[in-house]
Write an enzyme that holds these catalytic residues in place. Sequence first.
Site, PDB file in Angstrom:
ATOM      1  N   ASN A  40      -4.560   6.461  -1.830  1.00 51.82           N
ATOM      2  CA  ASN A  40      -3.860   7.072  -0.696  1.00 51.82           C
ATOM      3  C   ASN A  40      -3.273   8.432  -1.044  1.00 51.82           C
ATOM      4  O   ASN A  40      -3.098   9.292  -0.172  1.00 51.82           O
ATOM      5  CB  ASN A  40      -2.763   6.139  -0.173  1.00 51.82           C
ATOM      6  CG  ASN A  40      -3.339   4.978   0.611  1.00 51.82           C
ATOM      7  OD1 ASN A  40      -4.420   5.081   1.191  1.00 51.82           O
ATOM      8  ND2 ASN A  40      -2.630   3.872   0.630  1.00 51.82           N
ATOM      9  N   SER A  85       0.818  -1.208   0.000  1.00 53.11           N
ATOM     10  CA  SER A  85       0.000   0.000   0.000  1.00 53.11           C
ATOM     11  C   SER A  85       0.851   1.256   0.000  1.00 53.11           C
ATOM     12  O   SER A  85       0.345   2.342  -0.282  1.00 53.11           O
ATOM     13  CB  SER A  85      -0.907   0.013   1.231  1.00 53.11           C
ATOM     14  OG  SER A  85      -0.135   0.003   2.424  1.00 53.11           O
ATOM     15  N   GLU A 108      -6.132  -1.402  -7.130  1.00 53.21           N
ATOM     16  CA  GLU A 108      -5.196  -0.642  -7.957  1.00 53.21           C
ATOM     17  C   GLU A 108      -4.198  -1.601  -8.603  1.00 53.21           C
ATOM     18  O   GLU A 108      -3.540  -2.374  -7.908  1.00 53.21           O
ATOM     19  CB  GLU A 108      -4.458   0.388  -7.101  1.00 53.21           C
ATOM     20  CG  GLU A 108      -5.364   1.446  -6.515  1.00 53.21           C
ATOM     21  CD  GLU A 108      -4.658   2.345  -5.510  1.00 53.21           C
ATOM     22  OE1 GLU A 108      -4.934   3.553  -5.501  1.00 53.21           O
ATOM     23  OE2 GLU A 108      -3.832   1.831  -4.728  1.00 53.21           O
TER      24      GLU A 108
END
Length: 507
Positions: free
Chosen positions: A192, A121, A154
């Site tokens: 993010n 991430s 993603e």
Amino acid sequence: MKTSIGVVGIVGAGAMGRGIAQIAAQAGFAVLLFDVQPDAARKASQLIADQWQKMLNKEKLTEEEYQDALENLQVVDGMQELADCDLVVEAIVEKLDAKRGLFQQLDGIVSDVCILATNTSSLSVTAIAAGSKIPERVAGLHFFNPVPLMKVVEVIDGLLTSADVAAQLMAFASRTGHLPVRAKDTPGFIVNHAGRAYGTEALRILQENVATFRQIDQIMRETAGFKLGPFELLDLTGLDVSHPVMEAIYHQYYEEPRYRPSVITAQRVHAGVLGRKTGRGFYSYSGQDDVPAPAENYPAWTDAVWISQANPDAIPALIALFERCGASIETGAHPSDTALCIVSPYGADVSSSVASEGLDARRTLGIDALLACEGHLTLMTNPATDALIAARCQSLLLRSGQGVSLIQDSSGFVVQRMLACIINIASDIVQQGICTPQDLDRAVTLGLAYPVGPLAWGDKLGASRILSVLRNLLSSTGDPRYRPSPWLVRRAQLGLSLLHTEKHTAN
């Protein structure tokens, strides 16, 4: 590189690995689940089976689908058993050396056409791929927690990732029922990265003592339509998670001012005041009542209300608002000697309006009309506003049936600052060519549960209006965090849509 994904290996049986294994097996892939911790994969497998049983009981799975899913999931005791996989997804600890080392091990086990995907991430996919002898086969496949419920993933191209690998991962994600969005390997990827403004700008407003964290949360929920206010979200996520991500993205972008973290969260992390998980964050979760006492009631303003002509966009909404309150309204070039003066600047503060329009500061307040005075209202003082006049104005506005927050003078109120920064960062993501406008809005609405995608919001409010807010914020504060993205500037100048563009280029 061409292959057909049939057998999927999952390395790491924690929450993320378990979720990826569940949706892949449900989608018909043969799934091999491995974890280096003894019995971790078996425990995870049982948890997945229990979840499928619940879905069967609720008729979300048929008996046939339930049995097929059970047969598709297999626990393996060693990585050597992943030799025949077409795709291996790692979901292990978020450490670069560990992920690189894993891919080096897998290089000696799987075939050269097996795709290696990382669920990272926050780490660079390119840096992780450097641990493989075939970096072209390595890509990011970032799912969100909880995987079965968060329907976006993603697909991230590392610098050397083969286009065919990314295409196969897009197809794999689609088959699991998730929406794949394509991104370049940049800090924060899409979700993010795009989510930076919601927390950091709220913290900036709090740090400036413009409004309380409760007021900011209420305004963003009840005016802008967010499910959680920024401080409620920080408490839910935990500052031990949120603050390091803020710092990481800020430093990975070489101290880009748009992503600047806050001393507020740094102090709270040091104090162990992390949010729900510690029983105390911005809010208290210990069972003790920490709700502030209700505000004192004052008689409503009864004299005339003058509405400034400086911002023509705001005038219709302000007139309608005060008509709902039963006020006598003045709309001339200048207020009468006893009228309450109402201004509604975009990106500027009440003090600037007082100075530029020659108004009586004691009886001048601002109202944020960016969203047409719908939902919760924001009423803003200036340093010289008479406190009793402000309280009486607030009482008058309450007659509209809407909530009213009284805040201190600020360039851009709360909603203007927050939405302008969200839209600006989204615009710059597209400027950098990280993803398409459509993928950005899809990813943010699914991954962050925003009520409207950032670029769709820009179109709804008008790019030129958002540009005005940002330019006034930049001028009044001198802070480069508010400098407009060139992508936004060009589209505002030409009257183009932010979301619907014919060409997805950096220009």
